[in-house]
Write a protein that holds these residues in place. Structure first.
Motif, PDB file in Angstrom:
ATOM      1  N   ALA A  87       1.971   6.733  -6.720  1.00 52.46           N
ATOM      2  CA  ALA A  87       0.892   7.687  -7.005  1.00 52.46           C
ATOM      3  C   ALA A  87       1.357   9.124  -6.795  1.00 52.46           C
ATOM      4  O   ALA A  87       1.011  10.022  -7.574  1.00 52.46           O
ATOM      5  CB  ALA A  87      -0.313   7.394  -6.124  1.00 52.46           C
ATOM      6  N   LEU A  88       2.143   9.351  -5.742  1.00 49.75           N
ATOM      7  CA  LEU A  88       2.662  10.704  -5.498  1.00 49.75           C
ATOM      8  C   LEU A  88       3.579  11.138  -6.634  1.00 49.75           C
ATOM      9  O   LEU A  88       3.528  12.287  -7.083  1.00 49.75           O
ATOM     10  CB  LEU A  88       3.405  10.738  -4.160  1.00 49.75           C
ATOM     11  CG  LEU A  88       2.535  10.615  -2.904  1.00 49.75           C
ATOM     12  CD1 LEU A  88       3.407  10.494  -1.653  1.00 49.75           C
ATOM     13  CD2 LEU A  88       1.597  11.822  -2.777  1.00 49.75           C
ATOM     14  N   VAL A 122       0.840  -1.206   0.000  1.00 48.79           N
ATOM     15  CA  VAL A 122       0.000   0.000   0.000  1.00 48.79           C
ATOM     16  C   VAL A 122       0.872   1.252   0.000  1.00 48.79           C
ATOM     17  O   VAL A 122       0.520   2.268  -0.615  1.00 48.79           O
ATOM     18  CB  VAL A 122      -0.976   0.017   1.194  1.00 48.79           C
ATOM     19  CG1 VAL A 122      -1.994  -1.105   1.068  1.00 48.79           C
ATOM     20  CG2 VAL A 122      -0.235  -0.082   2.521  1.00 48.79           C
ATOM     21  N   ILE A 123       2.032   1.188   0.688  1.00 50.14           N
ATOM     22  CA  ILE A 123       2.957   2.322   0.682  1.00 50.14           C
ATOM     23  C   ILE A 123       3.605   2.453  -0.688  1.00 50.14           C
ATOM     24  O   ILE A 123       3.817   3.566  -1.187  1.00 50.14           O
ATOM     25  CB  ILE A 123       4.019   2.147   1.784  1.00 50.14           C
ATOM     26  CG1 ILE A 123       3.356   2.088   3.167  1.00 50.14           C
ATOM     27  CG2 ILE A 123       5.040   3.293   1.734  1.00 50.14           C
ATOM     28  CD1 ILE A 123       4.330   1.865   4.304  1.00 50.14           C
ATOM     29  N   THR A 157      -5.879   5.802  -7.668  1.00 45.16           N
ATOM     30  CA  THR A 157      -5.069   5.649  -6.456  1.00 45.16           C
ATOM     31  C   THR A 157      -5.909   5.138  -5.301  1.00 45.16           C
ATOM     32  O   THR A 157      -5.503   4.228  -4.554  1.00 45.16           O
ATOM     33  CB  THR A 157      -4.423   6.995  -6.083  1.00 45.16           C
ATOM     34  OG1 THR A 157      -3.570   7.412  -7.143  1.00 45.16           O
ATOM     35  CG2 THR A 157      -3.601   6.863  -4.801  1.00 45.16           C
ATOM     36  N   ILE A 167      -5.177   1.418  -3.515  1.00 45.12           N
ATOM     37  CA  ILE A 167      -4.815   1.260  -2.097  1.00 45.12           C
ATOM     38  C   ILE A 167      -5.840   0.393  -1.378  1.00 45.12           C
ATOM     39  O   ILE A 167      -5.490  -0.494  -0.581  1.00 45.12           O
ATOM     40  CB  ILE A 167      -4.666   2.642  -1.436  1.00 45.12           C
ATOM     41  CG1 ILE A 167      -3.415   3.349  -2.007  1.00 45.12           C
ATOM     42  CG2 ILE A 167      -4.573   2.524   0.079  1.00 45.12           C
ATOM     43  CD1 ILE A 167      -3.218   4.754  -1.495  1.00 45.12           C
ATOM     44  N   TYR A 175       0.240   2.458 -13.108  1.00 47.33           N
ATOM     45  CA  TYR A 175      -0.234   3.826 -13.318  1.00 47.33           C
ATOM     46  C   TYR A 175       0.025   4.344 -14.729  1.00 47.33           C
ATOM     47  O   TYR A 175      -0.414   5.440 -15.076  1.00 47.33           O
ATOM     48  CB  TYR A 175       0.431   4.778 -12.316  1.00 47.33           C
ATOM     49  CG  TYR A 175      -0.103   4.660 -10.914  1.00 47.33           C
ATOM     50  CD1 TYR A 175      -1.242   5.346 -10.522  1.00 47.33           C
ATOM     51  CD2 TYR A 175       0.542   3.861  -9.976  1.00 47.33           C
ATOM     52  CE1 TYR A 175      -1.732   5.246  -9.231  1.00 47.33           C
ATOM     53  CE2 TYR A 175       0.056   3.751  -8.674  1.00 47.33           C
ATOM     54  CZ  TYR A 175      -1.082   4.442  -8.313  1.00 47.33           C
ATOM     55  OH  TYR A 175      -1.568   4.337  -7.037  1.00 47.33           O
ATOM     56  N   LEU A 192       1.240   4.134  -2.892  1.00 47.16           N
ATOM     57  CA  LEU A 192       1.136   5.552  -2.535  1.00 47.16           C
ATOM     58  C   LEU A 192       2.342   6.337  -3.049  1.00 47.16           C
ATOM     59  O   LEU A 192       2.189   7.451  -3.587  1.00 47.16           O
ATOM     60  CB  LEU A 192       1.018   5.693  -1.018  1.00 47.16           C
ATOM     61  CG  LEU A 192       0.781   7.114  -0.484  1.00 47.16           C
ATOM     62  CD1 LEU A 192      -0.501   7.696  -1.083  1.00 47.16           C
ATOM     63  CD2 LEU A 192       0.698   7.113   1.032  1.00 47.16           C
TER      64      LEU A 192
END
Length: 499
Positions: free
Chosen positions: A78-79, A71-72, A296, A300, A264, A75
């Motif tokens: 995604a950032l 999940v991190i 995103t 997650i 992505y 993330l």
């Protein structure tokens, strides 16, 4: 003009806007912000969440897995993509052209860099689609076997290299026993990949609006199935499966983030539909950012449920989400999720092929590719020659190139494009400070620098062989540029006094 000056000759924003408004170049403007967001979601939710999440969690021979800490990883990726999306949005709103990162680089850095990034984008769209076509065929086979117990013969659903590999399993060797042979060489043809690619090619030639409607229907279906997975699977989550949370520490999280970047890839394809968008200055930034945000959240939530159902040491197979549901006892729901994977692949194939044809269109307008790629169909107002040639390349490429070869080229090429777009925001602010910018990157110049840095950081998270493949691909591209594009570009003809 010196040799270096020729390589650095730059297009001006006003010229780009004038070129795309010429009647012979005009594409039909029919897409709104919702259509663009659906194109973005259609491109993003595909093989990544339905396939690569398994490798991201458990790892493979080349990469460490993140475990529940995936999940991190999602993330972090995604950032990185979010920062890149803001950079794309600024230039796309300022110059709403179908050329995407290629045109942005032409404006910011000059012709040579533009050619490199245009050639690089082929890795994202066309070669990425070869991988997707392979995956589509595999999922279709899994679905037909589960529902009706039938499948294509082995030699009609794989590439030539796999069919003739020296090291193959006894099971595969037996499956290929009835393959036709020529001088002892097994003849193979990826028929499912060929059929789906050519069907989508016909749809894309008919019209972008019709393609967008078909994509929107597929997006609604596959998002619904992802939500079903989250809702049904949540009841089978066991908290002890989240312990240890990060079995391989930060190296595993980093490796999974680099691997998960494929999940992505595609949101930037929204920018290639700029010339077919109503009010692009307003709708392009919204379409890109909305699609990325929605994906995103879904990723997650899916990762939390998936790792809560299936322990890391139980993650196997190419269909991880359906596998998790089968382990939890939801066999019928697992079959629906497998169907969702087929639909997801179809949507991504559609959007990537749409994007590639439009990159070819703009490069041909600039003279870097033959003029045929810039021809627009007199009735449908679509770049039909580029669309057809892209479709044929992907359809036959799935018989020549292995899935592994295709996917390794895709990730690093896209990250490289993101780096140049991010730096391009700064270059254009300096070179054209007075140009109207309907959307501006917040936190300039820190945000573009963070975007470029984050993309480079993910590039170094990929295995080293990716850098070698990127270098070879770009070397081939330079040979094409110096052999054709440099002499035939519009800017070269203008400087030489030729029309």
């Amino acid at each position: 003009m010196s040799f270096l000056a020729q390589l650095m000759r730059r297009k001006l924003t006003g010229d780009v806007l004038a070129d795309m408004e010429r009647p012979e170049n005009a594409l039909k403007r029919s897409l709104g912000a919702f259509d663009l967001a659906m194109l973005g979601v259609g491109a993003v939710i595909g093989a990544g969440i339905f396939s690569s999440i398994g490798d991201m969690v458990a790892g493979n021979q080349q990469s460490l897995g993140a475990g529940p800490a995936v999940v991190i990883s999602f993330l972090l990726t995604a950032l990185t993509c979010g920062l890149a999306a803001l950079c794309y949005a600024e230039i796309a709103a300022m110059v709403p052209t179908a050329g995407s990162a290629y045109t942005y680089s032409y404006l910011a850095f000059g012709e040579l860099i533009a050619w490199i990034i245009g050639w690089d984008l082929i890795m994202e769209y066309a070669i990425g689609n070869i991988y997707l076509a392979h995956s589509w065929g595999e999922y279709l086979g899994s679905l037909t076997r589960a529902l009706w117990g039938v499948d294509f013969p082995a030699w009609l659903r794989m590439d030539l290299q796999t069919a003739n590999a020296a090291a193959m399993s006894d099971e595969l060797r037996t499956a290929l026993a009835d393959a036709p042979r020529l001088a002892g060489y097994a003849l193979a043809f990826n028929l499912p990949a060929f059929l789906v690619t050519m069907l989508l090619t016909v749809l894309l030639v008919i019209g972008v609006r019709e393609s967008a409607r078909a994509n929107a229907g597929m997006v609604v279906f596959k998002v619904a199935l992802v939500l079903v997975f989250i809702g049904v699977g949540a009841s089978a989550v066991r908290a002890e499966n989240w312990v240890p949370f990060a079995p391989n520490g930060f190296p595993g999280i980093w490796s999974a983030a680099a691997m998960g970047f494929f999940s992505y890839i595609g949101f930037d394809a929204v920018s290639t539909a700029a010339e077919e968008t109503r009010d692009p200055q307003r709708n392009l930034p919204r379409g890109m950012i909305w699609s990325l945000a929605l994906c995103t959240v879904l990723y997650i939530a899916t990762a939390f449920v998936f790792t809560g159902i299936l322990p890391v040491d139980k993650v196997t197979g190419q269909d991880p989400l359906a596998e998790a549901l089968r382990v939890a006892g939801f066999t019928k729901t697992a079959a629906w999720v497998a169907l969702g994977a087929v639909v997801a692949m179809t949507a991504v194939l559609l959007v990537f092929q749409l994007g590639q044809a439009r990159i070819f269109l703009v490069m041909a307008r600039d003279g870097l590719l033959p003029k045929a790629f810039a021809k627009v169909h007199p009735r449908f107002r679509t770049p039909y020659i580029g669309t057809i040639l892209t479709g044929l390349f992907v359809a036959f490429g799935a018989t020549v190139i292995t899935p592994s070869q295709a996917i390794h080229l895709c990730n690093i090429g896209t990250l490289f494009a993101f780096v140049l777009v991010s730096i391009g925001v700064i270059a254009l602010r300096i070179r054209e400070p007075d140009r109207v910018r309907p959307f501006k990157v917040p936190g300039y110049p820190v945000t573009p620098l963070l975007s470029a840095g984050a993309c480079i950081w993910l590039m170094f998270g990929l295995e080293r062989s990716n850098w070698t493949r990127l270098g070879v691909w770009l070397l081939v591209g330079l040979l094409v540029y110096f052999g054709y594009g440099m002499r035939n570009s519009v800017l070269a003809r203008r400087s030489a006094g030729r029309s």
